[in-house]
Design a protein around this motif. Structure first.
Motif, PDB file in Angstrom:
ATOM      1  N   VAL A   1      17.510  -1.666   2.717  1.00  0.00           N
ATOM      2  CA  VAL A   1      18.609  -2.608   2.761  1.00  0.00           C
ATOM      3  C   VAL A   1      18.137  -3.631   4.030  1.00  0.00           C
ATOM      4  CG1 VAL A   1      20.851  -3.266   2.917  1.00  0.00           C
ATOM      5  CG2 VAL A   1      20.398  -0.959   1.981  1.00  0.00           C
ATOM      6  N   GLY A   2      17.772  -4.757   3.277  1.00  0.00           N
ATOM      7  CA  GLY A   2      17.129  -5.797   4.241  1.00  0.00           C
ATOM      8  C   GLY A   2      17.733  -6.909   4.134  1.00  0.00           C
ATOM      9  N   LEU A   3      17.408  -8.021   4.994  1.00  0.00           N
ATOM     10  CA  LEU A   3      18.125  -9.259   5.018  1.00  0.00           C
ATOM     11  C   LEU A   3      17.014 -10.364   4.575  1.00  0.00           C
ATOM     12  CD1 LEU A   3      19.296  -9.054   8.844  1.00  0.00           C
ATOM     13  CD2 LEU A   3      20.934  -8.637   6.665  1.00  0.00           C
ATOM     14  N   ASN A   4      17.610 -11.422   4.346  1.00  0.00           N
ATOM     15  CA  ASN A   4      16.603 -12.691   4.375  1.00  0.00           C
ATOM     16  C   ASN A   4      16.670 -13.524   5.476  1.00  0.00           C
ATOM     17  OD1 ASN A   4      15.440 -15.118   3.532  1.00  0.00           O
ATOM     18  ND2 ASN A   4      16.891 -15.859   2.166  1.00  0.00           N
ATOM     19  N   SER A   5      15.723 -13.146   6.430  1.00  0.00           N
ATOM     20  CA  SER A   5      15.625 -13.733   7.764  1.00  0.00           C
ATOM     21  C   SER A   5      14.218 -14.120   7.899  1.00  0.00           C
ATOM     22  CB  SER A   5      16.205 -12.889   8.715  1.00  0.00           C
ATOM     23  OG  SER A   5      16.122 -13.533   9.934  1.00  0.00           O
ATOM     24  N   ARG A   6      13.625 -15.217   7.337  1.00  0.00           N
ATOM     25  CA  ARG A   6      12.165 -15.742   7.450  1.00  0.00           C
ATOM     26  C   ARG A   6      12.107 -16.760   8.479  1.00  0.00           C
ATOM     27  NH1 ARG A   6      11.858 -14.221   1.039  1.00  0.00           N
ATOM     28  NH2 ARG A   6      12.898 -16.071   1.245  1.00  0.00           N
ATOM     29  N   LEU A   7      11.061 -16.920   9.147  1.00  0.00           N
ATOM     30  CA  LEU A   7      10.718 -18.266   9.756  1.00  0.00           C
ATOM     31  C   LEU A   7      10.366 -19.013   8.860  1.00  0.00           C
ATOM     32  CD1 LEU A   7      10.360 -19.890  12.604  1.00  0.00           C
ATOM     33  CD2 LEU A   7       8.052 -18.848  12.396  1.00  0.00           C
ATOM     34  N   ASP A   8      11.103 -20.304   9.186  1.00  0.00           N
ATOM     35  CA  ASP A   8      10.700 -21.314   8.131  1.00  0.00           C
ATOM     36  C   ASP A   8       9.514 -22.015   8.314  1.00  0.00           C
ATOM     37  OD1 ASP A   8      11.956 -23.197   5.833  1.00  0.00           O
ATOM     38  OD2 ASP A   8      10.802 -24.529   7.594  1.00  0.00           O
ATOM     39  N   GLU A   9       8.656 -22.225   7.266  1.00  0.00           N
ATOM     40  CA  GLU A   9       7.236 -22.722   7.346  1.00  0.00           C
ATOM     41  C   GLU A   9       7.097 -23.896   7.970  1.00  0.00           C
ATOM     42  OE1 GLU A   9       3.159 -21.968   6.051  1.00  0.00           O
ATOM     43  OE2 GLU A   9       4.908 -20.683   6.518  1.00  0.00           O
ATOM     44  N   VAL A  10       8.173 -24.847   7.779  1.00  0.00           N
ATOM     45  CA  VAL A  10       8.035 -26.079   8.264  1.00  0.00           C
ATOM     46  C   VAL A  10       8.240 -25.989   9.830  1.00  0.00           C
ATOM     47  CG1 VAL A  10       9.152 -28.312   8.612  1.00  0.00           C
ATOM     48  CG2 VAL A  10       8.774 -27.606   6.261  1.00  0.00           C
ATOM     49  N   GLN A  11       9.195 -25.241  10.412  1.00  0.00           N
ATOM     50  CA  GLN A  11       9.550 -25.089  11.707  1.00  0.00           C
ATOM     51  C   GLN A  11       8.432 -24.507  12.274  1.00  0.00           C
ATOM     52  OE1 GLN A  11      11.992 -26.474  12.900  1.00  0.00           O
ATOM     53  NE2 GLN A  11      13.111 -26.913  11.046  1.00  0.00           N
ATOM     54  N   ALA A  12       7.693 -23.455  11.672  1.00  0.00           N
ATOM     55  CA  ALA A  12       6.706 -22.738  12.129  1.00  0.00           C
ATOM     56  C   ALA A  12       5.600 -23.604  12.829  1.00  0.00           C
ATOM     57  CB  ALA A  12       5.895 -21.684  11.417  1.00  0.00           C
TER      58      ALA A  12
ATOM     59  N   TRP B   1       3.214 -24.317  -0.390  1.00  0.00           N
ATOM     60  CA  TRP B   1       3.661 -22.718   0.050  1.00  0.00           C
ATOM     61  C   TRP B   1       4.803 -22.885   0.957  1.00  0.00           C
ATOM     62  CZ3 TRP B   1       0.852 -18.283  -1.826  1.00  0.00           C
ATOM     63  CH2 TRP B   1       1.063 -17.145  -1.288  1.00  0.00           C
ATOM     64  N   TYR B   2       5.971 -22.729   0.663  1.00  0.00           N
ATOM     65  CA  TYR B   2       6.818 -22.874   1.740  1.00  0.00           C
ATOM     66  C   TYR B   2       7.747 -21.787   2.520  1.00  0.00           C
ATOM     67  CZ  TYR B   2       6.503 -27.527  -0.824  1.00  0.00           C
ATOM     68  OH  TYR B   2       5.804 -28.492  -1.547  1.00  0.00           O
ATOM     69  N   ILE B   3       7.375 -20.802   2.152  1.00  0.00           N
ATOM     70  CA  ILE B   3       7.978 -19.383   2.491  1.00  0.00           C
ATOM     71  C   ILE B   3       6.808 -18.559   2.930  1.00  0.00           C
ATOM     72  CG2 ILE B   3       9.474 -17.268   2.214  1.00  0.00           C
ATOM     73  CD1 ILE B   3      10.935 -20.033   2.149  1.00  0.00           C
ATOM     74  N   LEU B   4       6.875 -18.122   4.365  1.00  0.00           N
ATOM     75  CA  LEU B   4       5.939 -17.208   4.841  1.00  0.00           C
ATOM     76  C   LEU B   4       4.277 -17.230   4.376  1.00  0.00           C
ATOM     77  CD1 LEU B   4       7.693 -13.685   4.218  1.00  0.00           C
ATOM     78  CD2 LEU B   4       7.519 -15.160   6.344  1.00  0.00           C
TER      79      LEU B   4
END
Length: 361
Positions: A224-235, A30-33
């Motif tokens: 209207v949003g963005l793709n701006s998610r903290l990366d799972e690895v960096q978290a 699981w790599y996103i959020l």
């Protein structure tokens, strides 16, 4: 050679834990959020004593999303410091808002509270302050000005992880706090990363939606949003380093004290005051012969940096945006400031060597 920064050395003590975290994330699939992001969001909010933390892709995005969450009318004005990294001003521009620059206090390099109200107009909607170099702004009057004029208050905390004003952490004063975890920060990831903190549940929901394509439910987009998610690895990496943030800050403060105790008074040193707990993301001095000093130190195997060589109002990207060109305090700072080695990777002996060379100069 005494480097200005060496991120491999900074992170070396974390390598074993980083590798385990990466392997666990890789195997988890699981790599996103995922759980790493949720865990870090909880831990960082808890560190600051805030109710909500939303992990995003960068410090710039944290600022942009904070502004977008207010849904200000296009062309509204936002007060920003004239002495800052350009990201603060770019965030305002990306939201189709107008930046209004306010000069800093020459002693602290942060925005001068006494100059803010003269720049407030009927179109002003927010004040975005920057805790520069690891020193908090003078928050009591700034909070009072925001309340008096019914303005939103956003803290740019990109350089102030763990810094305090009157024993209260930066990032806990405003409507939003925007953090960067760029690798050189006191709490740095191994790539770009950021976060927004707030105590407002409605604002939290809005930013979570905005960071994820404007969606709360997959494939259903409300805004209207963005793709701006903290990366799972960096978290995962950030959770590991967060446990050491106070130790990192303590080490940098100890190195800073060596400079304070031993540098000649030829150099203008950072201002210290009991109301401020400084974390020295950057330890800067000022000198009228800054460029010659930097060249001299490099010849003696000491690397330095300049934060920042060009003030925002002189940047080509700001032409036609920032009409006013008279910011003499900022220009004085930009012309004379020099950032010295003061990293978690540096030893006291290395800082003593820097001091010896500077005093000879």
């Amino acid at each position: 050679m005494i480097e200005y920064e060496n991120l491999a050395k900074v992170n070396k003590i974390f390598f074993e834990k980083f590798e385990k975290s990466f392997r666990d994330t890789l195997a988890g699939g699981w790599y996103i959020l995922g759980n790493n992001v949720k865990k870090f969001e909880f831990e960082f909010a808890n560190y600051l004593g805030m109710n909500h933390c939303i992990g995003v892709a960068s410090g710039l995005d944290a600022l942009i999303l904070s502004l977008k969450a207010f849904n200000f009318e296009e062309g509204s004005e936002v007060i920003v410091p004239s002495n800052t990294y350009i990201a603060t001003i770019l965030a305002v521009m990306h939201c189709n808002l107008h930046p209004v620059l306010v000069e800093p206090d020459i002693k602290t390099y942060n925005v001068d509270p006494n100059r803010i109200e003269e720049k407030i107009s009927a179109r002003t909607k927010a004040i975005m302050i920057v805790h520069l170099y690891g020193k908090s702004c003078e928050m009591d009057p700034i909070v009072e000005i925001a309340k008096k004029n019914n303005l939103k208050l956003i803290e740019d905390c990109a350089q102030s992880h763990g810094a305090k004003y009157k024993n209260k952490l930066t990032g806990t004063f405003g409507d939003f706090a925007a953090f960067s975890f760029y690798p050189t920060k006191n709490l740095g990831a191994l790539g770009d990363a950021g976060a927004v903190l707030t105590n407002n549940p409605e604002s939290t929901a809005a930013i979570r939606r905005l960071r994820n394509y404007g969606s709360d439910v997959k494939y259903y987009n409300e805004v209207v949003g963005l793709n701006s998610r903290l990366d799972e690895v960096q978290a995962g990496f950030l959770s590991i380093k967060l446990k050491m943030l106070d130790a990192i800050n303590s080490h940098k403060r100890k190195l800073a004290q060596l400079y304070f105790n031993n540098l000649k008074n030829d150099f203008i040193l950072p201002n210290v005051h009991p109301d401020y707990f400084d974390v020295f993301h950057i330890f800067n001095v000022r000198h009228p012969k800054r460029d010659k000093l930097r060249e001299y130190l490099l010849k003696n195997d000491i690397k330095t940096e300049i934060h920042y060589p060009i003030p925002p109002h002189h940047q080509k990207a700001m032409q036609g945006i920032i009409i006013e060109k008279h910011f003499p305090v900022s220009e004085e700072i930009h012309a004379t400031t020099l950032s010295l080695p003061c990293s978690f990777c540096h030893t006291e002996d290395e800082i003593i060597k820097v001091i010896e060379m500077m005093n000879i100069f």
